[in-house]
Design a protein around this motif. Structure first.
Motif, short mmCIF file in Angstrom:
data_model
loop_
_atom_site.label_atom_id
_atom_site.label_comp_id
_atom_site.label_asym_id
_atom_site.label_seq_id
_atom_site.Cartn_x
_atom_site.Cartn_y
_atom_site.Cartn_z
N ASN A 187 10.86 11.54 1.32
CA ASN A 187 10.63 12.75 0.53
C ASN A 187 10.95 12.43 -0.92
OD1 ASN A 187 10.21 14.23 2.87
ND2 ASN A 187 12.27 15.11 2.92
N ALA A 188 10.31 13.14 -1.83
CA ALA A 188 10.63 12.93 -3.24
C ALA A 188 10.52 14.28 -3.95
CB ALA A 188 9.68 11.92 -3.86
N GLY A 189 11.66 14.78 -4.40
CA GLY A 189 11.63 16.06 -5.09
C GLY A 189 12.86 16.22 -5.95
N TYR A 190 12.79 17.19 -6.84
CA TYR A 190 13.95 17.56 -7.65
C TYR A 190 14.59 18.73 -6.92
CZ TYR A 190 16.45 19.17 -11.84
OH TYR A 190 17.39 19.61 -12.72
N GLU A 191 15.22 19.63 -7.64
CA GLU A 191 15.92 20.71 -6.95
C GLU A 191 14.94 21.69 -6.30
OE1 GLU A 191 17.99 22.32 -10.23
OE2 GLU A 191 19.31 20.57 -10.39
N LEU A 239 4.08 2.11 2.59
CA LEU A 239 5.08 3.10 2.19
C LEU A 239 4.40 4.47 2.08
CD1 LEU A 239 7.85 4.01 1.02
CD2 LEU A 239 6.98 3.37 -1.23
N VAL A 240 5.06 5.47 2.66
CA VAL A 240 4.58 6.85 2.55
C VAL A 240 5.57 7.63 1.71
CG1 VAL A 240 4.21 8.99 3.84
CG2 VAL A 240 3.37 6.82 4.78
N LEU A 241 5.07 8.28 0.66
CA LEU A 241 5.91 9.19 -0.13
C LEU A 241 5.43 10.61 0.14
CD1 LEU A 241 6.09 7.28 -3.54
CD2 LEU A 241 7.85 7.40 -1.77
N LEU A 301 8.59 6.84 -10.21
CA LEU A 301 8.90 6.43 -8.84
C LEU A 301 7.85 5.44 -8.32
CD1 LEU A 301 10.50 6.58 -6.22
CD2 LEU A 301 9.32 8.72 -5.68
N TYR A 302 6.58 5.69 -8.62
CA TYR A 302 5.56 4.72 -8.19
C TYR A 302 5.84 3.34 -8.82
CZ TYR A 302 2.65 8.42 -6.15
OH TYR A 302 2.17 9.45 -5.37
N LEU A 303 6.25 3.35 -10.08
CA LEU A 303 6.56 2.06 -10.71
C LEU A 303 7.75 1.39 -10.02
CD1 LEU A 303 4.89 3.34 -13.37
CD2 LEU A 303 5.92 1.32 -14.35
N GLN A 304 8.74 2.20 -9.69
CA GLN A 304 9.92 1.62 -9.04
C GLN A 304 9.56 0.99 -7.69
OE1 GLN A 304 13.50 4.05 -8.80
NE2 GLN A 304 14.27 2.90 -7.04
N VAL A 305 8.74 1.69 -6.90
CA VAL A 305 8.47 1.15 -5.56
C VAL A 305 7.54 -0.07 -5.60
CG1 VAL A 305 9.03 3.27 -4.33
CG2 VAL A 305 6.66 2.86 -5.00
N LEU A 306 6.85 -0.27 -6.71
CA LEU A 306 6.07 -1.52 -6.83
C LEU A 306 7.02 -2.71 -6.94
CD1 LEU A 306 3.20 -0.65 -9.35
CD2 LEU A 306 2.99 -1.06 -6.88
N PHE A 328 0.86 -1.19 0.00
CA PHE A 328 0.00 0.00 0.00
C PHE A 328 0.90 1.24 0.00
CE2 PHE A 328 -4.41 1.50 1.04
CZ PHE A 328 -4.14 2.85 1.06
N ILE A 329 0.75 2.05 -1.05
CA ILE A 329 1.60 3.24 -1.19
C ILE A 329 0.72 4.47 -1.06
CG2 ILE A 329 3.13 4.50 -2.78
CD1 ILE A 329 3.41 1.51 -4.07
N PHE A 330 1.08 5.34 -0.14
CA PHE A 330 0.27 6.52 0.14
C PHE A 330 0.96 7.79 -0.34
CE2 PHE A 330 -0.75 9.81 3.55
CZ PHE A 330 -1.90 10.25 2.91
N ALA A 331 0.26 8.57 -1.17
CA ALA A 331 0.78 9.86 -1.61
C ALA A 331 0.49 10.89 -0.53
CB ALA A 331 0.10 10.29 -2.91
N SER A 332 1.47 11.11 0.34
CA SER A 332 1.37 12.20 1.30
C SER A 332 1.84 13.47 0.60
CB SER A 332 2.19 11.86 2.55
OG SER A 332 2.07 12.88 3.52
#
Ligand SMILES: NC(=O)c1ccc[n+]([C@@H]2O[C@H](COP(=O)([O-])OP(=O)(O)OC[C@H]3O[C@@H](n4cnc5c(N)ncnc54)[C@H](O)[C@@H]3O)[C@@H](O)[C@H]2O)c1
Length: 336
Positions: free
Chosen positions: A239-243, A168-170, A221-226, A117-121
């Motif tokens: 956390n997930a971000g670019y610059e 998983l929380v992103l 990223l969602y595909l990777q974490v699956l 279960f992946i949660f988009a926080s």
């Protein structure tokens, strides 16, 4: 453990979902989408197939949630009344979808045998911080209901972590770039819309730091974490971000890319003073260290993608059409 084959994406017809779902299908997953389709049903016109099952309904309706989740191996939970100011509309509605519907969704998922279960926080759970690098253990000081409910959902999910149920929380930064369900109410996308349509960008303040993340990178990223081993992601928060760029720097990037791509004259940047100079800066070092994840697309790529979409007529009536702007659309549909 068997590999994941069937994935439920709640809110799959939204901005992030409309990029993610075609990628999941292309990668060979069977996909279920549960969505109210507040922003239209057209988003899957190019990818409908027997591998995609759509459930048009409300996350708050346990009967449809139970049907949608039955037989799924994984859930990616995106459905949400997104964007902080949307809550100005109706706080009770926001709570019912973004918080109250969450524990039943997690419970029904477990009961249905979902294994991941992946949660988009959201990175907005930190509130505003002076810290030069906001890492995942930074205290959460959410400033709005939207962010508070995200923060409240996280432990509800993480306490269910077990060898059978990987949680998983992103916490993504603000997304940007083109999607078949376009949002033009997010920083980079707003700036690009104004640059293309008005040849003028207004920046309020400008020194505020704002982290961004390309919507295609989000989907990847969602595909990777699956696919990640459960031991690497179970019970984790990333956390997930670019610059992190200041709003002024973002405006300059948008100006330069749009001028070059459209070969138009100069785009004006007008800076006006603002009382709201709240700034934040997230660190995405953990996800890089633990999962080896690095964003592949820049802000320039996001702006170029949007300009291409504008040029191809894929974003008609971009200053006025309600479906590009969550608040306008929510006012129109008057969801209860
Ligand atoms: N867009 C960003 O910048 C960003 C940044 C960080 C986190 N997030 C999170 O990522 C997720 C996706 O964001 P987005 O930008 O794609 O949002 P979005 O508003 O484009 O999509 C949300 C989707 O959820 C659906 N939905 C809303 N209420 C529902 C309900 N009660 N039942 C079923 N479906 C419902 C909507 O119809 C819509 O298709 C959200 O959870 C958001 O909080 C987004």
């Amino acid at each position: 453990m068997d590999s994941i084959q069937t994935v439920l994406v709640t809110g799959g017809a939204g901005y992030a979902g409309a990029v993610l779902v075609p990628k999941l299908l292309a990668a060979g997953y069977r996909v279920r989408v549960l969505d109210l389709y507040l922003y239209g049903k057209h988003v899957f016109d190019d990818c409908r197939s027997a591998m995609l099952e759509e459930f048009e309904g409300d996350l708050r309706d346990s009967a449809i949630v139970a049907r949608a989740v039955s037989g799924c191996d994984a859930v990616i939970h995106l459905a949400c009344i997104s964007n902080d100011p949307s809550f100005e509309l109706n706080p009770v509605l926001g709570r019912s979808i973004n918080l109250d519907a969450f524990p039943p969704l997690v419970k029904l998922s477990r009961e249905a045998g979902v294994r991941r279960f992946i949660f988009a926080s959201s990175s907005s759970v930190y509130g505003i911080s002076d810290s030069p690098d906001v890492t995942e253990d930074h205290p959460l000081r959410p400033l709005t209901d939207y962010s508070r409910f995200k923060a409240d959902c996280e432990p509800i999910l993480l306490e269910q972590q077990s060898p059978e149920f990987t949680t998983l929380v992103l916490r993504p930064a603000t997304l940007c770039g083109y999607s078949p369900r376009q949002r033009l109410d997010l920083t980079v996308n707003i700036l690009t819309n104004h640059a293309v349509c008005n040849r003028r960008i207004t920046v309020f303040g400008g020194s505020q730091l704002r982290p961004n993340f390309h919507v295609e990178d989000m989907a990847d990223l969602y595909l990777q974490v699956l696919k990640e081993p459960a031991e690497r992601i179970g019970g984790q928060v990333f956390n997930a971000g670019y610059e992190n760029h200041s709003v002024s720097a973002l405006a300059l990037i948008v100006k330069q890319v749009v001028e070059k791509e459209l070969e138009c004259g100069s785009i004006e940047i007008v800076t006006t003073p603002s009382d709201d100079l709240r700034s934040y800066h997230i660190s995405s070092a953990k996800i890089q260290r633990v999962l080896g994840y690095r964003p592949r697309r820049s802000i320039e790529d996001a702006v170029r993608g949007l300009v291409t979409a504008f040029r191809s007529g894929m974003l008609p009536d971009s200053m006025t059409r309600s479906t590009y702007f969550n608040i306008k659309r929510m006012q129109e549909v008057d969801l209860k």
